[in-house]
Write a protein that holds these residues in place. Structure first.
Motif: not given
Length: 466
Positions: A167-193
């Motif tokens: 999250s930190g490294s991608f947000s350093a070079f890409l827009v942090n809001d969009t990284i949060c938009l992308v990462m949240t569903p992936l992380v929630v789905e993963l952790v639940k599994r």
């Protein structure tokens, strides 16, 4: 002689009524400006005293347009601070547009000056980066990275570290809001599994994203604005702030681990899960990654970041894999609209209120001192949000003794201040909202107990470092 049809009579009456209303409105506006100016002058004379040497200057300052500009500015920022206008469906972007329109409509700012007030370098850079991130997401790149990380993180603490670093490294070079938009569903789905507590892992996304985005000009919208205002080279900006971002990412891991010791300080291993089938466009991933890497090289080589970003985005639109409409749907158009409106609102205030005398008065607060400027920036960012705070501070920082250093401090403090509360940045709200739709609730105090101490610690370190 034929009589005019009823519809024509009705249309003529409507036109005459419209003309009368416009005329009446103009007269009321002129009277209002005069009355407000007189009231302001009377109030300032009463406060300053007729024999005070500064009274005349204050009275001159308090004209009708100045007070109208202040009222429009305060109204706009109030709606932006609370996120909506009570009783209306007016959001932050709409408030900025209404405020900008009032600045022009009330005569505070001529239309030509309003056009010039918009910093199109910032708008262009933000639009270009949004197109790049949209292509990375639609290609399946982020899910591919997520699957790769899971396959190698055998312990909860290792998974936390991986989420923070990604999250930190991608947000350093890409827009942090969009990284949060992308990462949240992936992380929630993963952790639940994996059958783990999702809250600390979800908290890691906005905390790390905000911290990591402080490292470069392209990390977040306020840094993009600061890069355009200050003309600090990309490499110089990153060289000054990457140590602060790295220190902040380490603290993210430390604070989350201490707050959720039962989750991370354990001998339990993560469940071994079969890799789910992942849909991705191999050619588009390769193209998007290559374009992104070339852009990073050109950024550090000193090329104009706005030009590089929009050309990179345009190149990625040349594809047969993804329809352009899908890319456009990924772009945060309301955010771009809010930026345009805020540029004009602040320009109106700056023209009427931020006189050399006001700048000199504010300069007595010693804004060149890192801790003073950091505290002011962080406080203002938590009141009205970081982007509006940067715009308010612009005329004062631009006239500081060492403007480059002052801009770096504002970039650091305005970004890290976003971690203080759940409402501190758009990235936080994106994560909370996306997580809620998947059954994970991130409450205000749940966030605050980690975000507040992290904000204080990272800003103190950043002020000391700079």
């Amino acid at each position: 002689m034929d009589q005019p049809p009823t519809s024509q009579k009705s249309g003529l009456a409507t036109a005459l009524l419209a003309v009368a209303l416009v005329t009446l409105g103009a007269l009321l506006y002129a009277v209002a400006v005069g009355i407000i100016g007189k009231i302001g002058q009377w109030a300032l004379r009463s406060l300053a005293g007729e024999e005070n040497a500064g009274a005349d200057a204050l009275v001159t300052w308090a004209n009708g347009k100045t007070i109208l500009a202040i009222l429009v500015f305060l109204g706009t920022y109030l709606v932006i601070a609370i996120g909506k206008f009570p009783g209306l469906r007016l959001d932050r972007a709409g408030a900025a547009l209404v405020g900008a329109s009032l600045m022009v409509g009330l005569g505070v700012l001529p239309l030509e000056e309003a056009y010039r007030a918009v910093d199109f370098d910032t708008i262009t850079l933000l639009l270009g980066m949004m197109i790049v991130v949209a292509n990375l997401r639609l290609s399946g790149f982020f899910r591919l990275v997520s699957d790769w990380v899971v396959a190698r993180a055998g312990h909860p603490l290792l998974l936390l570290i991986a989420i923070v670093l990604v999250s930190g490294s991608f947000s350093a070079f890409l827009v942090n809001d969009t990284i949060c938009l992308v990462m949240t569903p992936l992380v929630v789905e993963l952790v639940k599994r994996l059958k783990r507590d999702p809250v600390p892992y979800v908290l890691a996304i906005p905390l790390a994203s905000n911290v990591g985005s402080a490292a470069t000009i392209t990390g977040n919208p306020q840094n993009m604005m600061i890069g355009a205002f200050s003309h600090i080279p990309y490499g110089t900006f990153a060289g000054a702030l990457w140590p602060v971002a790295l220190f902040g990412l380490l603290l993210c891991v430390l604070f989350l681990t201490l707050a959720y010791r039962g989750e991370f300080l354990t001998r339990e291993r993560l469940l071994s899960l079969p890799s789910p089938p992942t849909r991705y466009h191999g050619a588009l991933i390769a193209k998007s990654v290559v374009v992104t890497l070339v852009m990073m090289v050109l950024f550090f080589a000193g090329q104009p970041v706005a030009k590089v970003a929009i050309v990179g985005g345009a190149v990625l639109l040349l594809t047969r894999k993804v329809k352009a409409d899908k890319v456009y749907q990924e772009i945060d158009w309301p955010l771009l609209l809010m930026f345009v409106g805020l540029f004009i609102v602040v320009a109106g205030l700056e023209k009427t209120v931020v006189t050399p005398e006001v700048v000199a008065a504010v300069g007595r607060f010693d804004l060149g001192a890192p801790f003073v400027l950091s505290a002011i920036t962080a406080g203002l960012s938590n009141i009205v949000s970081n982007v509006p705070a940067v715009l308010v501070l612009k005329p004062f920082v631009a006239r500081a003794g060492d403007p480059e250093r002052s801009w770096l401090i504002v970039a650091m403090a305005s970004t890290l201040a976003g971690n203080f509360t759940l409402l501190g940045s758009v990235a936080n709200l994106i994560v909370a909202q996306r997580a809620r739709t998947q059954g994970v609730e991130i409450g205000f105090w749940t966030y605050f107990k980690i975000g507040a101490p992290l904000t204080v610690a990272t800003i103190i370190f950043g002020a000391w470092w700079l």
